[in-house]
Every structure is written in structure tokens, then in C-alpha cells.
Design a protein around this motif. Structure first.
Motif, PDB file in Angstrom:
ATOM      1  N   ASP A  64      25.157  30.227  -9.766  1.00  0.00           N
ATOM      2  CA  ASP A  64      26.596  30.059  -9.500  1.00  0.00           C
ATOM      3  C   ASP A  64      27.411  30.372 -10.745  1.00  0.00           C
ATOM      4  O   ASP A  64      28.438  31.051 -10.662  1.00  0.00           O
ATOM      5  N   GLY A  67      27.329  34.074 -11.290  1.00  0.00           N
ATOM      6  CA  GLY A  67      28.179  34.730 -10.297  1.00  0.00           C
ATOM      7  C   GLY A  67      29.656  34.546 -10.611  1.00  0.00           C
ATOM      8  O   GLY A  67      30.440  35.487 -10.526  1.00  0.00           O
ATOM      9  N   ASN A  68      30.028  33.314 -10.981  1.00  0.00           N
ATOM     10  CA  ASN A  68      31.432  33.052 -11.345  1.00  0.00           C
ATOM     11  C   ASN A  68      31.826  33.842 -12.584  1.00  0.00           C
ATOM     12  O   ASN A  68      32.943  34.362 -12.659  1.00  0.00           O
ATOM     13  N   GLN A  70      30.575  36.681 -13.558  1.00  0.00           N
ATOM     14  CA  GLN A  70      30.710  38.085 -13.174  1.00  0.00           C
ATOM     15  C   GLN A  70      31.994  38.327 -12.395  1.00  0.00           C
ATOM     16  O   GLN A  70      32.672  39.331 -12.600  1.00  0.00           O
ATOM     17  N   ARG A  71      32.329  37.375 -11.487  1.00  0.00           N
ATOM     18  CA  ARG A  71      33.584  37.515 -10.741  1.00  0.00           C
ATOM     19  C   ARG A  71      34.781  37.450 -11.694  1.00  0.00           C
ATOM     20  O   ARG A  71      35.725  38.225 -11.566  1.00  0.00           O
ATOM     21  N   ALA A  74      34.920  40.649 -13.639  1.00  0.00           N
ATOM     22  CA  ALA A  74      35.408  41.730 -12.777  1.00  0.00           C
ATOM     23  C   ALA A  74      36.909  41.564 -12.526  1.00  0.00           C
ATOM     24  O   ALA A  74      37.664  42.534 -12.562  1.00  0.00           O
ATOM     25  N   SER A  75      37.323  40.318 -12.297  1.00  0.00           N
ATOM     26  CA  SER A  75      38.741  40.054 -12.071  1.00  0.00           C
ATOM     27  C   SER A  75      39.554  40.408 -13.303  1.00  0.00           C
ATOM     28  O   SER A  75      40.607  41.040 -13.198  1.00  0.00           O
ATOM     29  N   SER A 184      45.050  37.555  -9.881  1.00  0.00           N
ATOM     30  CA  SER A 184      43.719  36.938  -9.739  1.00  0.00           C
ATOM     31  C   SER A 184      43.513  36.429  -8.324  1.00  0.00           C
ATOM     32  O   SER A 184      42.440  36.607  -7.743  1.00  0.00           O
ATOM     33  N   ALA A 188      40.773  37.693  -5.643  1.00  0.00           N
ATOM     34  CA  ALA A 188      39.789  36.768  -5.094  1.00  0.00           C
ATOM     35  C   ALA A 188      39.768  36.826  -3.569  1.00  0.00           C
ATOM     36  O   ALA A 188      38.732  36.624  -2.944  1.00  0.00           O
TER      37      ALA A 188
END
Length: 189
Positions: A64, A67-68, A70-71, A74-75, A184, A188
Motif C-alpha cells: 500500500d 502504491g501510494n 507511486q500514485r 505520478a500525480s 491532484s 485521483a
């Protein structure tokens, strides 16, 4: 002989009773050992299951977090890209036919803050549009070259003691902090 036989039978009975007692004790010892072994096995199984569950929780948490991260990365990257594209668009707008009208609005806003401005500065490539904007406003100001002022103007007060800068890219920069959370959120979604 009857006494011998009687003694032998009693001895045999005693041996059988001792053997039965020994057998019962042995069975009890084996049962106790099996029970202790099963309890030890159950305890170890619970420990291993608890450790496995803890590892799964740690692995999920790590996944998690990754993943967060990376998000978020990316954001952030997309946000930087969005502002860069916006800035490029603003820089390219200086060649549009509407640019003198945009400059007229920027100059008029600047004149509200600095009504006694005596000069206007802009990049050399924008001077024609500045002249057209000043003509639209019915104003004559000294026009100066300042290559640091792009996508807008800088009005200079008497003696150069005061000035106000009003550029499209400056406006974008001022609202960047306000727009970042909205961008953002949009990314999302």
C-alpha cells in the motif's frame, strides 16, 4: 501340590495384575505424551499462523505504501506536466490575434493600482501587442524593453520608485498553490 498350584496361580494373578497396571500406566504415559505433543504442535501452529498473518499485514502495508508513493509520484509528475503545458500555452498566446486585448486588460488592472505610471516594460517580441493595447486604452506610456517580462507587462511609476508587474505566467504561478489540490483530486478521480 495344591499349595504350589495355588501359589503359582496367585503369583500368576499378581503378575497379570502388575502387567495390567504397567500396561495401564504405559497407556496413560503415552496418552499424556500424545496430549503434550498435540498441545505443543497446536501452540507452534498458532505461533506460525500468527507470524504468517503478521507478515501478510506487513507485506500489504508495504505494498500500500509503495502504491501510494507511486500514485503520489505520478500525480506530482502529471501536475508538473500540467503546469508546464499551461505555461507553454501562455507563452504561445503572445502570437495570437487576441493578445493585444489580453494585454489591454493586464495594463488596465495595473493602472488601477499604479494610475500615475509613466512607462510600461515588456519583452521586445511583445511590443507591437503592447502598443495596440495602449491604443485601445487611449494611453501613451514610454515603452521599454525588459526581456524578463514575458506574457504581460510591468508598469513603472514616476522616477522608477514603484512598479507593478502583471503577467499571465505570474498569475499562473500565484494560483499554483490553490490549483495543486484541485489538480491532484482530478488526477485521483
Amino acid at each position: 501340590m495344591a499349595l504350589d498350584k495355588l501359589l503359582e496361580n496367585e503369583a500368576q494373578a499378581e503378575i497379570e495384575r502388575l502387567r495390567a497396571d504397567a500396561q495401564a500406566r504405559a497407556e496413560q504415559i503415552v496418552a499424556d505424551a500424545r496430549e503434550r505433543a498435540q498441545a505443543l504442535l497446536d501452540s507452534r501452529t498458532r505461533q506460525l499462523e500468527t507470524a504468517r498473518q503478521a507478515e501478510l499485514v506487513r507485506a500489504r502495508s508495504a505494498a500500500d505504501l509503495e502504491g501510494n508513493a507511486q500514485r503520489l509520484s505520478a500525480s506530482d509528475s502529471l501536475q508538473v506536466q500540467a503546469f508546464k503545458v499551461s505555461e507553454q500555452y501562455l507563452h504561445s498566446s503572445v502570437t495570437s490575434p487576441e493578445y493585444p486585448q489580453i494585454l489591454a486588460k493586464l495594463i488596465a488592472e495595473g493602472l488601477q493600482v499604479l494610475p500615475n505610471a509613466e512607462a510600461v516594460e515588456s519583452a521586445l517580441g511583445e511590443h507591437d501587442a503592447v502598443r495596440q493595447a495602449l491604443a485601445q486604452l487611449g494611453r501613451t506610456l514610454d515603452l521599454r524593453v525588459n526581456e524578463q517580462i514575458k506574457t504581460g507587462v510591468r508598469l513603472v511609476g514616476p522616477g522608477g520608485k514603484s512598479s507593478i508587474q502583471n503577467t499571465l505566467t505570474g498569475r499562473l504561478e500565484r494560483v499554483r498553490g490553490e490549483l495543486a489540490p484541485q489538480i491532484s483530486r482530478l488526477l485521483a478521480e
